[in-house]
Design an enzyme around this catalytic site. Structure first.
Site, PDB file in Angstrom:
ATOM      1  N   LYS A  56      -3.580   9.623 -11.939  1.00  0.00           N
ATOM      2  CA  LYS A  56      -2.842  10.714 -11.074  1.00  0.00           C
ATOM      3  C   LYS A  56      -1.745   9.540 -10.603  1.00  0.00           C
ATOM      4  O   LYS A  56      -1.566   8.981 -10.499  1.00  0.00           O
ATOM      5  CB  LYS A  56      -3.378  11.150 -10.000  1.00  0.00           C
ATOM      6  N   VAL A  57      -0.810  10.425 -11.144  1.00  0.00           N
ATOM      7  CA  VAL A  57       0.720   9.412 -10.658  1.00  0.00           C
ATOM      8  C   VAL A  57       2.063  10.338  -9.680  1.00  0.00           C
ATOM      9  O   VAL A  57       1.622  11.348 -10.371  1.00  0.00           O
ATOM     10  CB  VAL A  57       1.080   9.075 -12.118  1.00  0.00           C
ATOM     11  N   SER A  58       2.539   9.696  -9.918  1.00  0.00           N
ATOM     12  CA  SER A  58       3.926  10.534  -9.004  1.00  0.00           C
ATOM     13  C   SER A  58       4.763  11.029  -9.817  1.00  0.00           C
ATOM     14  O   SER A  58       5.420  10.092 -10.799  1.00  0.00           O
ATOM     15  CB  SER A  58       4.902   9.247  -8.197  1.00  0.00           C
ATOM     16  N   THR A 115       6.963   9.988  -5.722  1.00  0.00           N
ATOM     17  CA  THR A 115       7.401  11.147  -5.608  1.00  0.00           C
ATOM     18  C   THR A 115       8.701  11.514  -4.527  1.00  0.00           C
ATOM     19  O   THR A 115       9.204  11.984  -3.361  1.00  0.00           O
ATOM     20  CB  THR A 115       6.692  12.229  -5.785  1.00  0.00           C
ATOM     21  N   ALA A 116       7.563  10.363  -2.789  1.00  0.00           N
ATOM     22  CA  ALA A 116       7.818  10.675  -1.021  1.00  0.00           C
ATOM     23  C   ALA A 116       8.836   9.642  -1.266  1.00  0.00           C
ATOM     24  O   ALA A 116       9.763  10.229  -0.676  1.00  0.00           O
ATOM     25  CB  ALA A 116       6.429  10.396  -0.472  1.00  0.00           C
ATOM     26  N   HIS A 159       0.108  13.136   2.119  1.00  0.00           N
ATOM     27  CA  HIS A 159      -1.555  13.240   2.176  1.00  0.00           C
ATOM     28  C   HIS A 159      -1.817  13.758   3.842  1.00  0.00           C
ATOM     29  O   HIS A 159      -1.093  14.672   4.472  1.00  0.00           O
ATOM     30  CB  HIS A 159      -2.408  11.974   2.400  1.00  0.00           C
TER      31      HIS A 159
END
Length: 298
Positions: A56-58, A115-116, A159
């Site tokens: 799981k990655v950005s 991404t944030a 989150h």
């Protein structure tokens, strides 16, 4: 006997909810998993180094990893009304801080390849005259305490912080997702599931089917994953965990679809633009699993 697939995802409720059935051998015919829990900044680095079979990655890290990894069309986090927030301390004088107040200030972020942070840079380029000052990378769970305690001027949070920041006496200065949706009309691409291309097309199809089955099993019996979710949720209130799952596990988790892929293309296009800092990727098949026809998406 085939070795278990090495997979890394976060301990956040959306990931443990999605992968519970598969990780516990409940998905018929799916390969066994060897699970490692890690924050997104760590999994992004793992992908850049070519570690692990599935991660799981950005979405923002895709330009650096797509030569070795394929984007799977399910299992990730993408949606509306679920973007990162920029938080500051609650003003004591009743004033309302604005984006201009961040000029030259120190901002904590969860990862410079997240991404944030990419959404933040796109927002700051449009809204913060002269830009912000120092960027400080902290684990996401350490960002709100750092803002509260004055160690940084502002924090970019993801989150469950959307639901808990007021408990720290913090103020939401801006919503990066709102800015993204307003300026693009697209859903917000946050976290992606990628798998080694070297596994081959048939195995990648099997992984896609396993994830989709695991998601559907989680929806069909939410109570089954409850212990697993709360065990890894860092003492999170169960009600907050439920809100977290409800926001981040949605129709895009089961299938990115045309709107999901449009959002990913939009993000990668902007990432490769002025100030984005990412290498350009070819349009179309460059972000798909194996080729443009594989998922019927051109």
């Amino acid at each position: 006997m085939t070795e278990p697939l090495k997979i890394a995802y976060s301990p956040c409720p959306n990931d443990t909810f999605v992968f519970h059935a598969w990780a516990h051998g409940r998905v018929p015919g799916a390969p066994a998993l060897d699970v490692t829990f890690a924050d997104i900044d760590i999994t992004n680095g793992m992908a850049e180094r070519g570690e692990f079979d599935v991660l799981k990655v950005s979405y923002a890290v895709l330009p650096w990893v797509l030569d070795d990894y394929a984007l799977l069309p399910c299992g990730g986090a993408l949606g509306r009304g679920c973007g990162p927030l920029v938080l500051t301390r609650e003003p004591g004088d009743g004033s309302q801080p604005t984006a201009k107040d961040l000029a030259g200030k120190t901002v904590a972020v969860p990862s410079e390849r997240s991404t944030a942070y990419l959404l933040f840079r796109l927002w700051a380029a449009a809204e913060v005259p002269g830009g912000v000052g120092e960027i400080k990378v902290l684990p996401f769970h350490a960002i709100m305490p750092a803002v509260r305690d004055g160690e940084v001027d502002a924090g970019l949070v993801i989150h469950e912080a959307r639901f808990t920041y007021q408990n720290y006496g913090l103020h939401c200065l801006a919503d990066m997702g709102e800015h993204w949706e307003r300026t693009t009309g697209l859903p917000i691409p946050l976290g992606a599931i990628v798998a080694k291309r070297s596994l081959g097309a048939e195995r990648l199809r099997e992984l896609t089917d396993a994830i989709r089955t695991s998601v559907r099993m989680a929806w069909d019996d939410p109570a089954a994953s409850r212990t697993y979710v709360l065990e890894h949720a860092q003492e999170m209130d169960p009600a907050v965990a439920d809100q977290h799952i409800g926001l981040y596990v949605n129709e895009f988790t089961a299938d990115l679809g045309e709107n999901g892929y449009a959002a990913v293309r939009g993000l990668l296009t902007r990432a490769a633009g002025p100030g984005g800092g990412a290498p350009p990727r070819p349009p179309g098949g460059g972000i798909l699993l194996i080729d443009p026809g594989f998922l019927g998406v051109e």
